[in-house]
Design an enzyme around this catalytic site. Structure first.
Site, short mmCIF file in Angstrom:
data_model
loop_
_atom_site.label_atom_id
_atom_site.label_comp_id
_atom_site.label_asym_id
_atom_site.label_seq_id
_atom_site.Cartn_x
_atom_site.Cartn_y
_atom_site.Cartn_z
CE LYS A 1 -4.48 -1.43 1.60
NZ LYS A 1 -4.29 -2.87 1.93
CD GLU B 1 -10.57 5.28 1.45
OE1 GLU B 1 -10.26 6.46 1.17
OE2 GLU B 1 -10.03 4.31 0.91
CB SER C 1 -0.32 -8.20 -1.25
OG SER C 1 -1.12 -9.04 -0.45
C1 LIG Z 1 -5.14 -3.86 1.54
C2 LIG Z 1 -4.48 -5.13 1.23
C3 LIG Z 1 -4.89 -5.96 0.15
C4 LIG Z 1 -6.11 -5.66 -0.67
O1 LIG Z 1 -6.07 -4.49 -1.40
P1 LIG Z 1 -5.82 -4.46 -2.96
O2 LIG Z 1 -6.09 -3.06 -3.35
O3 LIG Z 1 -6.77 -5.44 -3.61
O4 LIG Z 1 -4.42 -4.87 -3.20
C5 LIG Z 1 -4.17 -7.11 -0.11
N1 LIG Z 1 -3.11 -7.48 0.63
C6 LIG Z 1 -2.69 -6.72 1.68
C7 LIG Z 1 -1.51 -7.18 2.46
C8 LIG Z 1 -3.35 -5.54 2.01
O5 LIG Z 1 -2.92 -4.80 3.05
#
Ligand SMILES: *Cc1c(COP(=O)(O)O)cnc(C)c1O
Length: 398
Positions: free
Chosen positions: A92, A114, A380
């Protein structure tokens, strides 16, 4: 066959999805963004500042790691793109760094955001501290109670957390409050949206900031395998920003199969799910025409997933287009399948993934690949924030 186009068109559409469906009072702000964002972010000085912070502050490039024991388990070549190693623990921050620099270019002195689970709120509060800019994060009252550690982090970072007390007191209500704030403060305030959602140009802008992921994957994969693209690229989808970022430079590479994984929650047909493409239909949410979960009157159905970051009732317009055009395959994983994947990755590779990420890993159990294929999974985020969930569920069996 005509070649599909997966870039946004000048009106902000991906096929029939996207656009900017906004109240008139936001028009001047959004229109200014639409007309200036590309010039701003493509400028050499901007790119230089962006890349320097990604390197020195976020810790990029993140490694592309060949997961040997996981590969052996599934008899394929699995590479993990390690976004979990980014500062603040997930992808993020790539976007919030980009948007804070953009806000500075636009001479904005106040940031609003938000947040649902608090991850985007923390990433925003972080870059505001970095730049010394005032930061206000709207969060549903219910979420403030559920996500106390992230509320504490935001406060430590100097942000003000404002409770959204209307409706279900969750993410959508926090979003409404943020929009209201922006309407009241159109001149000095920039609204940092946390995923590839919202009115044009947000989906394209956030995708471009996150596309550093696929840019790195490209040269890292060539370096490791001699191949310019993976056979399969897998990512979980909440709003869709980590998937969009990991896939951006491969969208036109038809031989690179794209796999999106949604949160099935307790099961797609259980009534407790966040599998938007499976259960959703076309409609407008947060200023964008896309796929969302809605009832017959067009009211949003509250999504459910064990993972707070996937608990969003829509998906970005790019993803709606990728799915509908057949460019991307879409799967889902349940809460339990995601938890199983957490325990498996932790023990096999010594990497504790975020619950969101675990949904992408979970499909290795049922989506079969050929032994010679290269599969990249976008890791992610890391699992520190989910530790109490992992501990609670370990008691019941693990
Ligand atoms: C917020 C988040 C997501 C989901 O958000 P996307 O916009 O779909 O990427 C996925 N993995 C992690 C670790 C997150 O913090």
């Amino acid at each position: 066959m005509t070649k599909m186009n997966y870039s946004v068109d000048p009106a902000g559409f991906y096929g029939k999805y996207g656009g900017a469906f906004i109240p008139e009072m936001l028009h001047s702000n959004i229109s200014r963004l639409q007309h200036t964002y590309l010039d701003i972010i493509n400028a050499e000085s901007f790119q230089k500042a962006f890349n320097a912070l990604l390197r020195d502050y976020v810790g990029r490039p993140t490694p592309l790691y060949k997961a040997k024991r996981l590969s052996e388990k599934y008899n394929i070549n699995i590479y993990l793109k390690r976004e979990d190693l980014c500062h603040t623990g997930a992808h993020k921050i790539n976007n919030t760094i980009g948007q804070i620099l953009l806000a500075k270019e636009l001479k904005k002195t106040r940031i609003i955001a938000e947040t649902g689970a608090g991850q985007h709120g923390v990433a925003t509060a972080t870059v505001c501290a970095l730049m010394g800019i005032e930061c206000i994060v709207y969060m549903g009252e219910v979420d403030i109670e559920r996500q106390a550690p992230n509320v504490a982090r935001m406060k430590l970072l100097g942000a003000e957390v404002r409770a959204a007390k209307s409706g279900s007191r969750t993410l959508k209500d926090a979003t409404n409050e943020a929009i209201r704030d922006w309407i009241d403060n159109p001149v000095d305030t920039h609204y940092i949206i946390g995923s590839v959602v919202g009115p044009h140009p947000y989906p394209d802008m956030v995708t471009r900031f996150q596309s550093v992921i696929s840019q790195e994957i490209r040269y890292q994969l060539i370096d490791k395998t001699g191949k310019a693209y993976p056979d399969h690229l897998i990512a979980c989808v909440g709003g869709g920003s980590n998937a969009a970022g990991a896939m951006y430079h491969f969208l036109d590479e038809e031989n690179c199969n794209l796999i999106l994984v949604e949160a099935a929650g307790k099961g797609i047909n259980s009534g407790h799910t966040a599998a938007t493409s499976a259960k959703g239909s076309k409609g407008i949410i947060h200023g964008s025409m896309t796929m969302l979960m809605q009832d017959q009157e067009g009211q949003i159905i509250e999504p459910y997933s064990i993972s707070a970051g996937l608990d969003y009732p829509g998906i970005g317009p790019l993803h709606a287009h990728l799915i509908e055009s057949g460019r991307a395959e879409v799967h889902s994983a349940t809460d339990q399948e995601a938890l199983d994947a957490v325990y498996a990755l932790s023990k096999l590779e010594g990497i504790i993934p975020a619950l969101e990420t675990a949904h992408a890993l979970a499909i290795l159990e049922h989506r079969k690949f050929k032994p010679e294929e290269n599969v990249i999974i976008n890791l992610s985020g890391r699992g520190d924030k989910d530790l109490s969930t992992y501990i609670n569920h370990m008691d019941n069996g693990e």
